[in-house]
Write a protein that holds these residues in place. Structure first.
Motif, PDB file in Angstrom:
ATOM      1  N   THR A   1       0.856  -1.187   0.000  1.00 32.68           N
ATOM      2  CA  THR A   1       0.000   0.000   0.000  1.00 32.68           C
ATOM      3  C   THR A   1       0.891   1.235   0.000  1.00 32.68           C
ATOM      4  OG1 THR A   1      -0.063   0.130   2.410  1.00 32.68           O
ATOM      5  CG2 THR A   1      -1.790  -1.157   1.353  1.00 32.68           C
ATOM      6  N   ARG A   2       0.296   2.353  -0.326  1.00 32.30           N
ATOM      7  CA  ARG A   2       1.098   3.581  -0.319  1.00 32.30           C
ATOM      8  C   ARG A   2       0.250   4.762   0.069  1.00 32.30           C
ATOM      9  NH1 ARG A   2      -1.936   6.159  -3.591  1.00 32.30           N
ATOM     10  NH2 ARG A   2      -2.035   5.804  -5.810  1.00 32.30           N
ATOM     11  N   ILE A   3       0.929   5.784   0.601  1.00 33.04           N
ATOM     12  CA  ILE A   3       0.285   7.082   0.723  1.00 33.04           C
ATOM     13  C   ILE A   3       1.091   7.999  -0.178  1.00 33.04           C
ATOM     14  CG2 ILE A   3       1.594   7.811   2.806  1.00 33.04           C
ATOM     15  CD1 ILE A   3      -2.076   8.689   1.992  1.00 33.04           C
ATOM     16  N   ALA A   4       0.363   8.802  -0.948  1.00 33.59           N
ATOM     17  CA  ALA A   4       1.037   9.585  -1.986  1.00 33.59           C
ATOM     18  C   ALA A   4       0.661  11.059  -1.892  1.00 33.59           C
ATOM     19  CB  ALA A   4       0.661   9.015  -3.351  1.00 33.59           C
ATOM     20  N   PRO A   5       1.049  11.723  -0.822  1.00 33.19           N
ATOM     21  CA  PRO A   5       0.637  13.125  -0.683  1.00 33.19           C
ATOM     22  C   PRO A   5       1.314  14.048  -1.685  1.00 33.19           C
ATOM     23  CG  PRO A   5       2.121  12.517   1.103  1.00 33.19           C
ATOM     24  CD  PRO A   5       1.847  11.268   0.329  1.00 33.19           C
ATOM     25  N   SER A   6       0.601  15.083  -2.071  1.00 33.12           N
ATOM     26  CA  SER A   6       1.180  16.144  -2.897  1.00 33.12           C
ATOM     27  C   SER A   6       1.662  17.218  -1.927  1.00 33.12           C
ATOM     28  CB  SER A   6       0.121  16.737  -3.818  1.00 33.12           C
ATOM     29  OG  SER A   6      -0.472  15.714  -4.577  1.00 33.12           O
ATOM     30  N   PRO A   7       2.934  17.599  -1.999  1.00 33.45           N
ATOM     31  CA  PRO A   7       3.440  18.560  -1.010  1.00 33.45           C
ATOM     32  C   PRO A   7       3.076  19.997  -1.363  1.00 33.45           C
ATOM     33  CG  PRO A   7       5.211  17.871  -2.438  1.00 33.45           C
ATOM     34  CD  PRO A   7       3.980  17.156  -2.913  1.00 33.45           C
TER      35      PRO A   7
HETATM   36  N1  GLU Z   1      -1.360  12.980  -4.659  1.00 32.08           N
HETATM   37  C1  GLU Z   1      -2.725  12.693  -4.423  1.00 32.08           C
HETATM   38  C2  GLU Z   1      -3.259  13.531  -3.298  1.00 32.08           C
HETATM   39  O1  GLU Z   1      -2.519  14.145  -2.595  1.00 32.08           O
HETATM   40  C3  GLU Z   1      -2.963  11.223  -4.112  1.00 32.08           C
HETATM   41  C4  GLU Z   1      -3.056  10.399  -5.341  1.00 32.08           C
HETATM   42  C5  GLU Z   1      -3.294   8.927  -5.118  1.00 32.08           C
HETATM   43  O2  GLU Z   1      -3.357   8.469  -3.961  1.00 32.08           O
HETATM   44  O3  GLU Z   1      -3.379   8.236  -6.128  1.00 32.08           O
HETATM   45  O4  GLU Z   1      -4.426  13.616  -3.116  1.00 32.08           O
END
Ligand code: GLU
Length: 476
Positions: free
Chosen positions: A6-12
């Motif tokens: 799993t991942r968390i992918a925050p936009s900074p």
């Molecule tokens: N970067 C996106 C956000 O901050 C998340 C994208 C994703 O989880 O696929 O909302």
């Protein structure tokens, strides 16, 4: 062995806000849950920093700090999308070569005209596929001097269907989906050096990352649900395995609007700074949009042992600051005094107060009545600086009439051994000598010592104040 990634992918582009923190928690807990069951499970942190204009280094630092505070350890990362540009371009070039993507030379003005004409005909505006290669179709000659975008050749006809972990089955018709731009035009600089693929677009980077990082479960906010059919189509075109998707509804403010700064703190670390304990934050965030029977209070260990990805709420959660306080108060009572003492010291330092060795005992005495470590620091500061006086309490209790009795007590305290039993005895003797009832003496003394009438027992407060300070404050 089962693999779970799993991942968390925050936009900074801002601080780690409550919604992302909660999603991160679900992703983390899901991986931990499977790890405990013996799976090969990992949780990954990816920083989606492709929006260069809005991404900041400060936000990255805060995101990492928030993850540390929440003790959501990631097994891999942080990965940065900006560092992976070459890889995205490589994949785009492969797709152009194998015909799953194509160059499109349509200019913005042409697109506008196309949309206007479609609207005039009562059609939904969309790219009309004029540069889309098809068997038997003759494409126009690429116009000179125009740097093209790259579009994904979205399948036509049929539906994209997936079983969402949260929302159940979702089906989107391919006819709803345009041929998505996956790379912007090559820059002028790039054109000079012979580049053929410009900057890849957001949705594309996510797809390549989820593929390369071998994601099995993509749990994210439901503001991304519209991206999912496009991402699935691209993954399929790449021959990549599809992750399971789960789209978590957003968090609303108490007024039913999307949670925002208007509602108070939206960054998790601000709650830390305001005196919330990490275990309370974890408990509250987890419960906000997920349930395990009627359980409201649970430990991190219980959460990970229960969190199997089911029972995620389909409807938006509503932020409830009062409930968070209630949860925090619960954990304040349970918290170790040495630990609280450290946290309260941080609060006191902000007020330029340096506490001493009494602080753990002060925490022990007052923690039961405090919602946050900030409130506990309010109490503690009364031992180190002039307490804030509750005027109503003062007027009611600290009267001229009670002055002689307070003086009797003060005289006894001059020669009193400084322990709770002896202090309780001094109070008792004062009552006998003056004929007052306990509250008649205790209330004014409490107000004089701590600034207010509602405090823990008098002997305990006197003991912690110490002789010198007690006598100073009782001489009014
Ligand atoms: N970067 C996106 C956000 O901050 C998340 C994208 C994703 O989880 O696929 O909302």
């Amino acid at each position: 062995m089962t693999t779970i990634r799993t991942r968390i992918a925050p936009s900074p582009t801002g601080f780690l806000h409550l919604g992302t923190a909660r999603t991160a928690l679900y992703c983390w807990a899901f991986a931990q849950h499977h790890k405990a069951l013996g799976a090969d499970a990992q949780f990954i942190l990816r920083i989606e920093d492709t929006d260069e204009a809005r991404s900041t280094e400060e936000a990255v630092v805060q995101i990492i700090e928030a993850m540390d505070w929440l003790e959501m350890k990631y097994d891999e990362g942080p990965f940065y999308q900006m560092k992976r540009m070459a890889r995205y371009r490589e994949v785009i070039a492969q797709m152009v070569a194998n015909g799953t993507a194509y160059y499109c030379y349509t200019q913005p003005a042409e697109l506008d005209a196309m949309r206007e004409a479609q609207k005039a005909r009562g059609e939904k505006p969309r790219y009309d596929g004029r540069w889309r290669p098809e068997a038997g179709k003759t494409l126009p000659q690429p116009p000179a001097g125009i740097r093209p975008v790259v579009r994904f050749k979205n399948p036509q006809g049929g539906d994209v269907v997936w079983e969402d972990m949260v929302k159940g089955q979702i089906s989107i018709s391919n006819d709803e989906l345009d041929d998505l731009i996956i790379a912007r035009p090559v820059s002028e600089e790039g054109a000079k050096t012979g580049e053929t693929v410009g900057t890849p677009t957001y949705n594309f980077c996510v797809v390549v990352d989820d593929w390369d990082m071998r994601m099995t479960h993509v749990i994210r906010g439901d503001d991304h649900v519209n991206n999912t059919p496009r991402q699935i189509n691209i993954l399929r075109a790449l021959g990549a395995p599809l992750p399971v998707y789960g789209h978590v509804p957003m968090i609303l403010g108490p007024d039913g609007e999307k949670l925002s700064k208007r509602h108070g703190a939206v960054s998790v670390t601000q709650y830390r700074d305001e005196g919330y304990l990490v275990e309370a934050m974890i408990n509250y965030l987890a419960r906000l949009g997920w349930s395990h029977g009627d359980d409201e209070l649970f430990t991190r260990e219980q959460l990970t042992s229960w969190f199997d990805g089911k029972h995620l709420s389909r409807s938006p959660a509503q932020w409830d600051g009062a409930k968070l306080k209630w949860v925090n108060q619960h954990y304040m009572k349970l918290a170790d005094d040495q630990r609280l003492s450290k946290l309260v010291t941080e609060q006191l330092t902000k007020r330029s107060i340096t506490p001493d060795e009494r602080l753990p005992a002060i925490c022990a005495l007052f923690k039961d009545r405090c919602e946050t470590t900030q409130v506990l620091a309010d109490w503690a500061s009364a031992f180190y600086s002039t307490p804030q006086r509750n005027e109503a309490d003062y007027t009611q209790h600290v009267t001229e009439a009670v002055k002689p009795a307070v003086a009797v007590l003060a005289a006894k305290l001059q020669n009193c051994e400084w322990n709770k039993a002896a202090l309780a005895n001094a109070v008792k003797e004062t009552l006998t000598e003056t004929g007052l009832k306990m509250p008649q003496l205790a209330m004014p003394v409490r107000v004089l010592l701590m600034g207010k009438a509602q405090t823990p027992s008098l002997d305990a407060v006197l003991e912690l104040c110490g002789q010198k300070l007690s006598l100073e404050r009782l001489a009014y």
